[in-house]
Design an enzyme around this catalytic site. Structure first.
Site, short mmCIF file in Angstrom:
data_model
loop_
_atom_site.label_atom_id
_atom_site.label_comp_id
_atom_site.label_asym_id
_atom_site.label_seq_id
_atom_site.Cartn_x
_atom_site.Cartn_y
_atom_site.Cartn_z
N ALA A 191 6.18 2.39 -2.67
CA ALA A 191 5.10 1.81 -3.47
C ALA A 191 4.89 2.56 -4.77
O ALA A 191 4.19 2.09 -5.65
CB ALA A 191 3.81 1.79 -2.66
N SER A 248 0.83 -1.19 0.00
CA SER A 248 0.00 0.00 0.00
C SER A 248 0.87 1.25 0.00
O SER A 248 2.08 1.17 0.03
CB SER A 248 -0.89 0.00 1.24
OG SER A 248 -0.07 0.11 2.38
N LYS A 249 0.20 2.37 -0.01
CA LYS A 249 0.96 3.63 -0.02
C LYS A 249 1.79 3.76 1.25
O LYS A 249 2.72 4.53 1.30
CB LYS A 249 0.07 4.88 -0.11
CG LYS A 249 -1.28 4.81 -0.81
CD LYS A 249 -2.35 4.05 -0.13
CE LYS A 249 -3.03 3.06 -1.02
NZ LYS A 249 -3.87 2.08 -0.71
N ARG A 250 1.41 2.99 2.25
CA ARG A 250 2.17 3.05 3.49
C ARG A 250 3.55 2.45 3.32
O ARG A 250 4.49 2.80 4.01
CB ARG A 250 1.43 2.31 4.61
CG ARG A 250 0.09 2.94 4.93
CD ARG A 250 -0.50 2.38 6.21
NE ARG A 250 0.04 1.07 6.57
CZ ARG A 250 0.54 0.79 7.76
NH1 ARG A 250 0.55 1.70 8.67
NH2 ARG A 250 0.99 -0.40 8.02
N PHE A 251 3.68 1.55 2.36
CA PHE A 251 4.99 0.97 2.05
C PHE A 251 5.77 2.08 1.35
O PHE A 251 5.37 2.57 0.30
CB PHE A 251 4.80 -0.22 1.14
CG PHE A 251 6.06 -1.00 0.89
CD1 PHE A 251 6.63 -1.77 1.90
CD2 PHE A 251 6.67 -0.97 -0.34
CE1 PHE A 251 7.79 -2.50 1.67
CE2 PHE A 251 7.83 -1.70 -0.58
CZ PHE A 251 8.38 -2.46 0.43
#
Length: 475
Positions: free
Chosen positions: A248, A242-245
């Site tokens: 990404a 996800s964008k949290r990665f």
RNA sequence: GGUCCCGUCGUCCAGAGGCCCAGGACGCCGGCCUUUCAAGCCGGAAACGCCGGUUCGAAUCCGGUCGGGACUGCCA
């Protein structure tokens, strides 16, 4: 029949690596089959779509080397290739489906619908089980497609084989909202039909939507397309990418100095392989061998470590000229200023040595800062490791003396002087050269010492030896 | 809960009944080389989730089981 494939990113964020990988597979498939690769912008989410994201996505695709034959910016026979301009067409199709009896109006309230879902779920049925055509035929509300209950929806997925969905597990889904805007299912399917797409290769997360799209296309009287549902990509924590990665977005790699070829190569290996042995290969080799049928069906974890290794492989394969060209902005960023011609010459003399030990372009800059700036302080762990030993001051003092006598300041001239010195002093090269390295570069790790000294210049080298001496024995 | 997908070394991939006591790559460990670090070379540890079945023979086929994931919206 000409293969026509597409990638349809939503401009609501940067190009996600998962989308980039899907784009790459579509592109490979098109190129392998001399087909047409199309880029369409799915911007039906007007709230979150921006022109900036769209530009960024297109730039990322180009950077990856994925050129498109039809689509946004390059045009083609189907207009703008942007869904926001095709609302009339979607409404037209929805209207035709209602007229033909395949779809119907539904003005039930969210509460009402919620109750039906809860009821179905309570009975262990599909949530939409009871959402079926109401008695009235008033032309208000949203439009739903009516799911034919006569036979299962079956399709041969190129990567998964035969997949079957029973109609009782499918709900009559909304195709046109009550405000007249199309849902994703409608817009996407109408476009795929209108643009004569032959193969849809997309993320596995859309597998449950596929029967809906098939039924929709069927209701439109279109011929069916082939589907290939690609395995999802996950982060190193095993969770969805996800964008949290952190990494990404593809633009992160572009901006941090990864090579396009390396990222392409790495991405193509996530769910596919050229053969059993080959890891490093070109776009042309990938094109020649690619087939959607060979794509693996299990999810993959995106491993930044392997990408970094691969990037190093590609950096080492660069021509010296190209390496210097690519590394220029990173060197100047590390030094903190623009370098002059003489300084570039200095860098050029050690560039090939730096190239060998660089995985990520920014690292190259860090390795050569000592050539251009007098560092404020030594790397403390390097200093402690090397300078605390007995006899270090003596080595540096002697080296300074002998180097002062070297006239022709070149690596080949410096080397015998220092080697001879250490031999006379009975000190091994490993032990003897490290203090000089720390004194000259500030670090215990650096490009080879003799070349580094040569590039730095005689005056600077002697100056740094003296400076180290002062710190060792403050007077 | 329901539907669907997936299950080979820590990770990515090879393997489409015997070539597999499972192969390649990253990472890891050890060695060589060496001026440090890399690079390079050599070697090593490391996997077919489990249980049944089919078969002379299964990582490969079938069933079950367990585990993971996706979806389940008038989001995409």
């Amino acid at each position: 029949m000409t293969v026509r494939v597409r990638i349809a990113p939503s401009p609501t964020g940067h190009l996600h690596v998962g989308t980039a990988r899907a784009a790459l597979f579509n592109w490979l498939y098109a190129r392998h089959n001399d087909g047409v690769f199309i880029v369409r912008i799915d911007d039906t989410d007007r709230e979150r779509s921006t022109a900036e994201f769209e530009a960024d996505i297109l730039e990322s695709l180009r950077w990856l080397g994925l050129d498109w034959d039809e689509g946004v910016e390059v045009g083609g026979p189907h207009g703008t290739y942007r869904q926001s301009g095709r609302y009339d067409r979607y409404r037209e199709v929805a209207g035709q489906l209602v007229a033909g009896g395949a779809a119907y109006y539904d003005d039930r309230s969210p509460e009402e619908l919620g109750e039906l879902r809860a009821q179905a779920q309570g009975e262990g049925r599909h949530p939409g089980h009871y959402i079926r055509r109401p008695e009235t035929d008033a032309e208000v509300g949203a439009i739903r497609l009516s799911i034919p209950q006569d036979s299962p929806v079956t399709f041969d997925d190129l990567v998964r084989g035969t997949v079957v969905f029973e109609p009782r597990d499918l709900d009559d889904f909304v195709i046109l909202r009550s405000d007249g805007t199309p849902t994703y299912h409608l817009a996407s399917t109408v476009d795929d039909v209108d643009y004569e797409i032959t193969h849809v290769a997309r993320g596995e997360d859309l597998l449950p939507s596929t029967p809906k799209h098939i039924l929709l296309a069927r209701a439109m009287g279109a011929t069916e397309v082939s589907y290939a549902h690609l395995p999802l990509l996950f982060g190193t924590d095993g969770r969805k990418l996800s964008k949290r990665f952190a990494a990404a977005s593809l633009s992160v790699y572009r901006d941090e100095g990864y090579l396009s070829d390396a990222v392409f190569n790495y991405l193509s290996l996530l769910g596919w392989s050229l053969d059993a042995e080959t890891t490093i290969f070109s776009r042309a080799e990938a094109i020649a061998a690619f087939d959607l049928r060979d794509v693996s069906s299990n999810p993959a974890i995106f491993d930044p470590e392997k990408l970094a290794w691969m990037n190093g492989e590609y950096i080492r394969a660069l021509s010296p000229e190209r390496f210097v060209e690519m590394v220029t902005p990173y060197v100047e960023a590390a030094v903190g200023r623009v370098l002059g011609p003489e300084e570039w010459q200095r860098f050029g003399s050690v560039a090939h040595l730096v190239q060998e030990r660089t995985r990520l372009l920014p690292e190259a800059g860090e390795q050569v800062v000592f050539l251009f700036e007098d560092f404020d302080q030594y790397d403390e762990s390097s200093w402690e490791k090397v300078m605390a030993r007995e006899g270090v001051a003596g080595i540096i003092t002697e080296a300074r003396l002998r180097l002062e006598a070297v006239d022709n300041w070149k690596a080949e001239m410096i080397e015998p002087v220092l080697r001879g010195m250490l031999e006379e002093m009975g000190i091994g090269t490993g032990k003897g050269l490290q203090p000089l390295r720390v004194a000259v570069t500030g670090f215990s790790v650096s490009p080879p010492l003799f070349e580094s000294m040569a590039a730095l210049g005689k005056a600077k080298t002697l100056e740094r030896l003296e400076r180290a001496l002062r710190r060792l024995a403050p007077s």
